[in-house]
Each structure stands twice: as structure tokens, then as C-alpha cells.
Design an enzyme around this catalytic site. Structure first.
Site, mmCIF file in Angstrom:
data_model
loop_
_atom_site.group_PDB
_atom_site.id
_atom_site.type_symbol
_atom_site.label_atom_id
_atom_site.label_comp_id
_atom_site.label_asym_id
_atom_site.label_seq_id
_atom_site.Cartn_x
_atom_site.Cartn_y
_atom_site.Cartn_z
ATOM 1 C CE LYS A 73 -4.058 -2.264 2.143
ATOM 2 N NZ LYS A 73 -5.117 -2.269 3.197
ATOM 3 C CD GLU A 85 -8.429 16.024 1.713
ATOM 4 O OE1 GLU A 85 -9.680 15.630 1.384
ATOM 5 O OE2 GLU A 85 -8.058 16.809 2.423
ATOM 6 C CG ASN A 94 -7.634 0.532 -0.280
ATOM 7 O OD1 ASN A 94 -8.060 1.430 -1.240
ATOM 8 N ND2 ASN A 94 -8.560 -0.230 0.564
ATOM 9 N N GLY A 134 -0.906 1.021 15.405
ATOM 10 C CA GLY A 134 -0.428 0.418 14.069
ATOM 11 C C GLY A 134 -0.704 1.544 13.097
ATOM 12 C CB ALA A 135 1.323 4.096 11.817
ATOM 13 N N GLY A 136 0.456 1.196 9.907
ATOM 14 C CA GLY A 136 0.987 0.424 8.540
ATOM 15 C C GLY A 136 -0.035 0.895 7.357
ATOM 16 N N GLY A 137 0.145 0.208 6.281
ATOM 17 C CA GLY A 137 -0.700 0.671 5.083
ATOM 18 C C GLY A 137 -2.241 0.784 5.181
ATOM 19 N NE ARG A 163 4.699 1.056 10.732
ATOM 20 C CZ ARG A 163 4.322 -0.138 10.170
ATOM 21 N NH1 ARG A 163 4.480 -0.404 8.818
ATOM 22 N NH2 ARG A 163 3.813 -0.746 10.808
#
Lengths: 263, 263
Positions: A73, A85, A94, A134-137, A163
């Protein structure tokens, strides 16, 4: 499902692994329901091959759109021509579609789908204090959508402080003073979201301890399989309202339909 | 057909155009019949994008094989790691598979499928004089297979004398003195094959005049749609035995099954 023919339009969901992805079972019945001769298949792409595979997929003349899942992502953002945005705020995408001029536009519906799911379950984040782990995709998209939906405060936790810090910096430009880095969910949170992969495997540790939250905090997960993660079980056992991950995906189907211009 | 899931294996047929290709309707029922969770879709690739798309497809981890149709059968040969004898003889490939070591092997079953079809219809080319019109991606494969099957003489005609000459030179290395360049089918031919695209469109001119052939010459076409081309109609009207194009494809299904290691 009808058998694909030479005239069938193509969609793909790219990820690694893909055996668990649910997009084919969600999107193909939609195509059928809407009388659209199209098929979506899961395409397994190792991170080291993402550039070459995505470059190839973008040149397939009868492929109209691409969904993107873990771990691609973030990386796809450098291979799109225009960004929504949501993508600009989150730094992750995604969903990619071919525009009439042949260029590719990226969007991210994880966050909007998640927020729609929360709202539909009566947990509107507007004016609320929210903690995100959790600051992932997907997490970055959820964070941006929570703020767009009017969350008052957002606390961001990630094993990688770097992250999490990047996300806080990015969103603070638009919402100064309302986003903060946190070592754990704030105990006064109205809503606490797990956006880490912890819970996919039964033996995973809990991403946070629900016992440390207030007695009315909603505990939400973005993990879809299992439907009831250890986290949600533990939260329910001490009487906290819970919100399972499947809502994030099911609430994206209508957004995907519009984005991909499916009738 | 069952709905594809994240675990479904992928196959593609690449061509331009693809709306008319029949491989999806032939291969998908085969997968179903053999209990193989796989789907084959048609992938439209413009010639100028072949390299980039093929490079991408080859790196998709859950894609096991690629069928190749017009106009890519020659060009793919420079993008495979190993070639069968059929590919080496014909200079064209119509099926690529991933080997256990990750390399890609090419084969060409057009010719073998065509010859099996002829034999099944009682027109064994062994010892016969054969004329072939059209030295394109399928024609070259048909030529090689006819010689492998024991044709005594092969006459090759193509609008491009250079292209026909290349095929004659290539096959003459293995079968010296038995292959020749011809301006039109030899009138003493036992079997005359159309391997040009003439006949796809109702208003196309005939690729050759069946009235100039001997009274027992078999007139074969490799065009599948329409099933009865103008050529076959004209031949039948003057009493010549005819052989339609669909046999070439249906006789390849079993060859594809073995090549792609479908149970």
C-alpha cells in the site's frame, strides 16, 4: 460465476501473501449482480517484484483496476500519476484505476470503509478521543479518515516510533495540535483501534491491554480472519463494546464500485 | 464456474485483440473438470507493450502459465529461457510455463494440435504432398508439425516471400530438398491448409482458389470463427473434403493439460 470469455474485463488485487484475501469473493458477486462482464483475481507479488509487475499490469489494455493489499500500500504510491486526498493524507493507496486518458489514479478506501462501518454500528467518531495502534498501510488510512470524520483527538502508537511519528507529522499539518504520538492507547479513549497484524495468528500477543481502557471504550479491530480476534474476545469478556474487522471491507465495496465506475 | 478466491492459481492468454479468443471457454471447464483451483483469463497486450507486460506476468508468483496468440507468437520467443523442438523449428511459441527453478519454458502446440485433428478426421499427412498458405505464428508451427508427422513434400506460400523463405530455410535444414517456396498451392497437393487470417471477415478474399486443386485434395482451415469460412464453403461446393479450424484448438487442450501439469 459465468466462465470468463475473451471479452471479460480484468481487475486484480495485488498482495503478498494473497491466499487469505477476500476481495475476489466480494467483488466477483458484485460484478455478476451488476451485469458487468468482469473478473477480479488475486495476484501474488513479492515486494522485490512490485515495480515490474505493476508496470506490466498497468499496460494490460483490458485491465481496468487494481486493489492493493499488504505489503504494497505504501510502495504503489510512487507508481501512480494522480492521488486522492485520502492517499495524500495517508501516504498509502489501496485502489488504482485507469483513467480515460490512460493515466493511473490512486485512492484509499480503508479509512472511509472503516469509518462507515463504525458509524453504521453506532460508534460515530465525530468529537471523540480515538487511539490507533498500528501505522501501517491500512492504519494510516484509518487515521486520516477518523480525522476527516471529526475525531477530536487521535493518539497514534506503533512499534516503530519513526513510522508513527511520520503519520503524526503528516496529519498534524492539516489538524495541528490534535494528533499525538503515544506509547499505548490513551486510557480516556472513546474508541481504540487495532490496525496491527497482531491477531491474525491465535498465538499473537495482544496489541494492547483492553483492561487498561475506560469501561465504555469501543474496541475495534481491522483484522478480518479470524472474525473474533483474541483482542475482541478479551475486550468482550470485560464488558467492552467491540467492532470486528469485516465491516471495514464490506463498507468499501460500494466505494470500490463507484471508483471503478461499475454500473 | 466457482468464484475465484485468494488461493486460485492464474493462467493467461495474451493477444491483441482478445475478445474472440476461445481459450478461456476451453481451459476453465478443464480446470473445473480436473478439480484444479485455477482460472484462465484473456489479457489484451498491444505489441509495443509486450515486453513490459510479459516481464510483469512472469514475476506474478501465483501465475503458472501463459498461452500466446496473434500477434505475439514470434516475439515471445526472445523472452523465454528454454524452448521445445517445436519452438526451435517453427520460431514461434504459443504456450509458456514456469519451471520449478523459476525459469520459463516455451512450447508450440498449434502444429501438433492441427496434425492430431487431421489424423482424427482420417487425413493423415504422412507420405503426402501438402501446401501451406500463410507462414505466420500458427502457420510456421503447422508446417513443422506436418513435416514431423511425415509429410513427403511441403509447399509454402505467403504474401511476404521473405517470411515464407525464412520458414523454408529453417525447415530445410532438418528436411533438405522437401520444402519449397511456392506462389500458390501445388495443384497435386493431397492436403492444402489456410493458415492466413483471410476468412475471419466475411468479405475477405479467398486465400487460394480451391477450383485449381485436384479433385481429392483436402482443404483445411485454421480459422475457428466462423466455423465454416468462405474457403471451406467454396471447397465443399465443388466436392472437396474440408477440415475446419476448431480441431486445431480442441486437439491442443490435452497437450496444454500435460504441459501445464494439470492433474
Amino acid at each position: 460465476m459465468p466462465c470468463p470469455s475473451g471479452a471479460t474485463r480484468l481487475f486484480a488485487v495485488i498482495g503478498d501473501p494473497v491466499a487469505q484475501v477476500m476481495a475476489p469473493e466480494l467483488m466477483n458477486p458484485l460484478f455478476l449482480d451488476r451485469g458487468c462482464d468482469a473478473v477480479l483475481t488475486a495476484v501474488e507479488v513479492k515486494p522485490e517484484h512490485l515495480s515490474i509487475v505493476l508496470a506490466g499490469l498497468k499496460q494490460i489494455a483490458n485491465l481496468d483496476g487494481i486493489l492493493v493489499t499488504v505489503p504494497h500500500k505504501f510502495a504503489v504510491c510512487s507508481q501512480i500519476d494522480a492521488a486522492s486526498e485520502a492517499v495524500t493524507l495517508a501516504g498509502s493507496a489501496n485502489a488504482l484505476r485507469r483513467e480515460p486518458d490512460g493515466s493511473w489514479r490512486g485512492d484509499n478506501f480503508d479509512g472511509a470503509g472503516f469509518v462507515r462501518g463504525l458509524q453504521g454500528a453506532g460508534h460515530d467518531p465525530s468529537g471523540k478521543v480515538v487511539s490507533l495502534v498500528g501505522a501501517g498501510g491500512a492504519g494510516v488510512s484509518v487515521a486520516a479518515a477518523l480525522m476527516i470524520a471529526g475525531a477530536r483527538r487521535l493518539h497514534v502508537t506503533d512499534l516503530s516510533a519513526e513510522r508513527a511519528g511520520r503519520l503524526v507529522d503528516r496529519l498534524s499539518k492539516k489538524w495541528p495540535g490534535r494528533i499525538s504520538l503515544a506509547a499505548a492507547p490513551d486510557s480516556r479513549s472513546d474508541i481504540v483501534v487495532n490496525a496491527t497484524p497482531l491477531g491474525l495468528v491465535e498465538t499473537d500477543p495482544l496489541p494492547f491491554d483492553p483492561a487498561l481502557l475506560s469501561a465504555t471504550a469501543v474496541v475495534a479491530d481491522i483484522i478480518m480472519k479470524p472474525a473474533e480476534t483474541r483482542l475482541l474476545k478479551a475486550a468482550a469478556e470485560i464488558g467492552l463494546p467491540t467492532h470486528p474487522g469485516i465491516h471495514m471491507l464490506t463498507n468499501q465495496v460500494e466505494l470500490y464500485r463507484e471508483f471503478f465506475r461499475i454500473p
